[in-house]
Scaffold this active site. Structure first.
Site, PDB file in Angstrom:
ATOM      1  N   GLU A  40       0.802  -1.339   0.108  1.00 16.10           N
ATOM      2  CA  GLU A  40      -0.009  -0.107  -0.094  1.00 16.10           C
ATOM      3  C   GLU A  40       1.004   1.390   0.133  1.00 16.10           C
ATOM      4  O   GLU A  40       1.774   1.484   0.966  1.00 16.10           O
ATOM      5  CB  GLU A  40      -1.051  -0.087   1.281  1.00 16.10           C
ATOM      6  CG  GLU A  40      -1.714   1.306   1.544  1.00 16.10           C
ATOM      7  CD  GLU A  40      -2.432   1.736   0.654  1.00 16.10           C
ATOM      8  OE1 GLU A  40      -3.262   1.239  -0.086  1.00 16.10           O
ATOM      9  OE2 GLU A  40      -2.053   3.015   0.047  1.00 16.10           O
ATOM     10  N   SER A 118      -7.309   8.479  -2.620  1.00 18.33           N
ATOM     11  CA  SER A 118      -6.994   8.499  -1.053  1.00 18.33           C
ATOM     12  C   SER A 118      -5.734   7.699  -1.238  1.00 18.33           C
ATOM     13  O   SER A 118      -5.755   6.414  -1.811  1.00 18.33           O
ATOM     14  CB  SER A 118      -7.991   7.830  -0.224  1.00 18.33           C
ATOM     15  OG  SER A 118      -9.080   8.767  -0.153  1.00 18.33           O
ATOM     16  N   ASN A 120      -3.690   5.691   1.620  1.00 13.52           N
ATOM     17  CA  ASN A 120      -3.598   5.411   2.910  1.00 13.52           C
ATOM     18  C   ASN A 120      -4.083   4.068   3.106  1.00 13.52           C
ATOM     19  O   ASN A 120      -4.951   3.313   2.346  1.00 13.52           O
ATOM     20  CB  ASN A 120      -4.503   6.178   3.996  1.00 13.52           C
ATOM     21  CG  ASN A 120      -6.093   6.305   3.492  1.00 13.52           C
ATOM     22  OD1 ASN A 120      -6.499   7.064   2.551  1.00 13.52           O
ATOM     23  ND2 ASN A 120      -6.863   5.289   3.896  1.00 13.52           N
ATOM     24  N   MET A 124     -10.107   4.570   0.084  1.00 10.66           N
ATOM     25  CA  MET A 124     -11.270   5.654   0.176  1.00 10.66           C
ATOM     26  C   MET A 124     -12.293   5.282   1.490  1.00 10.66           C
ATOM     27  O   MET A 124     -12.929   5.779   1.958  1.00 10.66           O
ATOM     28  CB  MET A 124     -11.940   5.625  -0.794  1.00 10.66           C
ATOM     29  CG  MET A 124     -11.287   6.627  -1.805  1.00 10.66           C
ATOM     30  SD  MET A 124     -12.630   7.164  -3.250  1.00 10.66           S
ATOM     31  CE  MET A 124     -11.660   8.331  -4.009  1.00 10.66           C
ATOM     32  N   THR A 129     -18.744   6.995   2.728  1.00 12.86           N
ATOM     33  CA  THR A 129     -20.162   7.078   3.515  1.00 12.86           C
ATOM     34  C   THR A 129     -20.720   5.504   3.858  1.00 12.86           C
ATOM     35  O   THR A 129     -21.760   5.624   4.901  1.00 12.86           O
ATOM     36  CB  THR A 129     -21.183   7.827   2.673  1.00 12.86           C
ATOM     37  OG1 THR A 129     -20.513   8.920   2.240  1.00 12.86           O
ATOM     38  CG2 THR A 129     -22.338   8.086   3.173  1.00 12.86           C
ATOM     39  N   VAL A 234       3.985   0.500  -5.559  1.00 10.14           N
ATOM     40  CA  VAL A 234       4.389  -0.658  -6.458  1.00 10.14           C
ATOM     41  C   VAL A 234       4.637   0.067  -7.744  1.00 10.14           C
ATOM     42  O   VAL A 234       3.662   0.911  -8.233  1.00 10.14           O
ATOM     43  CB  VAL A 234       3.388  -1.996  -6.547  1.00 10.14           C
ATOM     44  CG1 VAL A 234       3.515  -2.572  -7.821  1.00 10.14           C
ATOM     45  CG2 VAL A 234       3.458  -2.642  -5.463  1.00 10.14           C
ATOM     46  N   HIS A 441     -17.075   7.823  -7.644  1.00  8.06           N
ATOM     47  CA  HIS A 441     -17.425   6.231  -7.897  1.00  8.06           C
ATOM     48  C   HIS A 441     -16.948   6.231  -9.429  1.00  8.06           C
ATOM     49  O   HIS A 441     -17.819   6.398 -10.655  1.00  8.06           O
ATOM     50  CB  HIS A 441     -18.947   6.116  -7.917  1.00  8.06           C
ATOM     51  CG  HIS A 441     -19.558   6.281  -6.663  1.00  8.06           C
ATOM     52  ND1 HIS A 441     -20.900   6.495  -6.502  1.00  8.06           N
ATOM     53  CD2 HIS A 441     -18.862   6.258  -5.096  1.00  8.06           C
ATOM     54  CE1 HIS A 441     -20.921   6.430  -5.055  1.00  8.06           C
ATOM     55  NE2 HIS A 441     -19.929   6.477  -4.567  1.00  8.06           N
ATOM     56  N   ASN A 475     -13.588  -0.715  -8.658  1.00  7.33           N
ATOM     57  CA  ASN A 475     -14.737  -0.268  -9.248  1.00  7.33           C
ATOM     58  C   ASN A 475     -14.401  -0.285 -10.771  1.00  7.33           C
ATOM     59  O   ASN A 475     -15.413  -0.286 -11.523  1.00  7.33           O
ATOM     60  CB  ASN A 475     -15.004   1.061  -8.953  1.00  7.33           C
ATOM     61  CG  ASN A 475     -15.309   1.325  -7.263  1.00  7.33           C
ATOM     62  OD1 ASN A 475     -15.956   0.270  -6.938  1.00  7.33           O
ATOM     63  ND2 ASN A 475     -15.301   2.454  -6.674  1.00  7.33           N
TER      64      ASN A 475
END
Ligand code: FAD
Length: 505
Positions: A40, A118, A120, A124, A129, A234, A441, A475
């Site tokens: 990550e 994002s 981390n 996301m 939400t 990576v 999205h 996605n």
């Protein structure tokens, strides 16, 4: 502390969002002997790793976790708190996200001005939400015949519930009023209902949002063969004779470069950066980056004035979400090709008079997400000339709304006005259409297909055509035009891919 990367594992996962985490979880459950390394690029900002930042009670620590998630330049761009606050024309990201620095709109095109990412542990899902609706009608992927079973498994991995907000003031009233205006002619499963949410209530009554921590679960955390390496970029997937043999990874703490070998590589680096990594690795199927689609979003708010305050102290809890935030779902249908997410807000998105206190739960934010008219030419491109803040080829967005998209948008604007009036007294003269990319999205860029006909990047199990052992996740894999929030579907598709890897190992 120096850390050592393994020279070889069985499976490498790139990205620790819910899609990458789902691979780790299913493999931990089904192939416990497999050695797994997850890389990550972003830092660990929560304990446990991958948890939602809103579960952090202390506002200073929470803001710090959000800032550290905001990419290579960490928190330099202005952020806004809610989609309703993203006024048209402003380029600002949401807390915990960062925007493309450039290349977000080509001349004469609409582009995706607020396309965001994002970086981390948790991706996301440390900031989301948590809405987890199921796709309906043409949103569904018809060639995935076990889709419903997979969605059920995704519900389990994400910890989805429908009763987290039970008892929220006015939520039954909001649903009744929406149903009275929206339900006519709908099948029972497509009627107004509680939004399935990746939120659960702890034994002490506090509400907790799921992040990747919940997807990883105790099964992954206790798997001695699984290791998560944060701050690890990576930079290439290595391919030899048509099959992947590992990755090149840069340790962002020490600056050292490593090569880690593996039989299987899963890239779940979001819908903008998964195609980026494939492109940077010289893996460039015709459909890579194409059929990019986002859900244009219309928002409006309304206020319930004609009902007395419901019981409850209305005070927001110290951490997590306010108990006054009921969330309602109006499912997508092909006849009304948008998806409704209706949330009761803690505060008004527009200023109210000072002597006009907000009755908890009485301000209702409505959002409609529109399904895009899919086009091959809507795409994300890369070149060797422009590099992003991590030194990888910078995304260039080519994206335009079609006549059909504008028609659907107009239909959604008319519908949201109707819905707002049915629930209460609309706040503001007209709804907002958010800048493109605000939905967060993005889909289609590594889409799944049945045959290798140049229109898809991977097969129905997410393995990239022509590159054995390389899987894509997230996605970008979704091939249909969806309006509903996509994460549940992405996790479902990840479960399918992970099961196949587990069998192959
Ligand atoms: P991500 O969660 O984006 O994770 C990808 C990870 O890959 C990142 O951590 C990134 O740092 C890492 N990465 C990228 N490149 C590399 C590399 N080269 N090397 C190593 N690591 C790399 N979705 C819903 O379905 N419902 C919602 O209600 C909802 N609300 C949202 C609200 C907000 C404010 C936000 C920000 C998002 C929301 N989303 C929602 C979107 C949802 O969070 C994403 O769909 C989901 O997180 C995608 O999962 P993913 O694993 O594919 O990607």
């Amino acid at each position: 502390m120096n850390r050592s990367y393994p020279a070889e594992v069985d499976v490498i996962i790139v990205g620790s969002g819910p899609a990458g985490a789902a691979y780790a979880r299913v493999l931990s459950e089904r192939a416990p002997d497999a050695r797994i390394a997850l890389f990550e690029v972003g830092p660990t900002v929560t304990d446990p790793p991958g948890a939602h930042v809103r579960n952090i009670a202390d506002p200073t620590r929470r803001a710090d976790a959000q800032r550290r998630s905001e990419g290579p330049r960490g928190g330099s761009a202005a952020t806004v708190d809610s989609p309703g606050a993203v006024k048209s024309g402003e380029r600002r990201g949401r807390p915990g996200t960062f925007l493309l620095e450039d290349g977000f709109a080509a001349d004469g095109e609409d582009g995706l001005p607020v396309a965001a990412m994002s970086s981390n542990v948790g991706g996301m899902s440390a900031h989301w939400t948590g809405a987890c609706p199921r796709p309906n009608e043409s949103e569904r992927i018809d060639f995935v015949d076990d889709l419903d079973e997979l969605l059920g498994e995704a519900d389990r991995l994400l910890g989805v519930t429908t009763d987290a907000f039970e008892g929220a003031p006015f939520s039954d009233l909001v649903r009744e009023r929406l149903a009275a205006t929206a339900d006519a002619g709908r099948e029972p499963h497509a009627r107004v209902q509680r939004m399935p949410l990746a939120v659960h209530r702890r034994a002490d009554g506090a509400l907790v949002w799921s992040g990747s921590d919940v997807v990883f679960g105790a099964e992954t955390r206790s798997n001695a063969n699984f290791t998560l390496f944060d701050e690890s970029l990576v930079t290439a997937v290595i391919v030899e004779e048509g099959r992947t043999t590992g990755v090149r990874v840069s340790d962002r703490r020490s600056g050292e470069e490593h090569e880690v070998r593996a039989r299987v590589v899963v890239v779940g680096a979001d819908a903008l950066r998964t195609p980026q990594l494939l492109w940077a690795s010289g893996i460039r199927p015709d459909a890579l980056g194409r059929y990019l689609n986002d859900q244009t979003q219309v928002v409006y708010a309304t206020r319930i004035l004609d009902a007395a305050a419901e019981p409850g102290d209305g005070a927001p809890p110290a951490a997590g979400i306010s108990a006054t935030s009921g969330v309602t779902w109006i499912p997508y249908t092909d006849a009304k090709p948008f998806h409704g997410q209706v949330m009761q807000l803690d505060a008004s998105p527009i200023p109210l008079a000072e002597d006009d206190p907000v009755v908890p739960g009485s301000i209702v934010g409505l959002g409609l997400f529109c399904a895009k008219d899919l086009r091959r030419e809507d795409r994300i491109e890369f070149s060797d000339e422009h590099l992003d803040g991590y030194g990888l080829p910078a995304p260039r967005i080519r994206y335009t709304l079609t006549t059909r998209d504008h028609e659907v948008l107009e239909q959604a604007r008319a519908e949201i006005v109707r819905l707002a009036a049915a629930v209460g007294e609309p706040l503001g003269e007209h709804p907002f259409t958010l800048p493109l990319g605000a939905s967060l999205h993005y889909q289609g860029t590594t889409r799944m297909g049945v045959t290798d006909d140049g229109e898809s990047v991977c097969d129905p199990w997410s393995e990239v055509w022509g590159t054995q052992g390389l899987y894509v996740a997230g996605n970008g894999v979704i091939p249909t035009s969806t309006a509903c929030n996509p994460t549940l579907t992405s996790v479902a598709l990840a479960v399918r891919g992970a099961r196949r890897i587990a069998e192959s190992l």
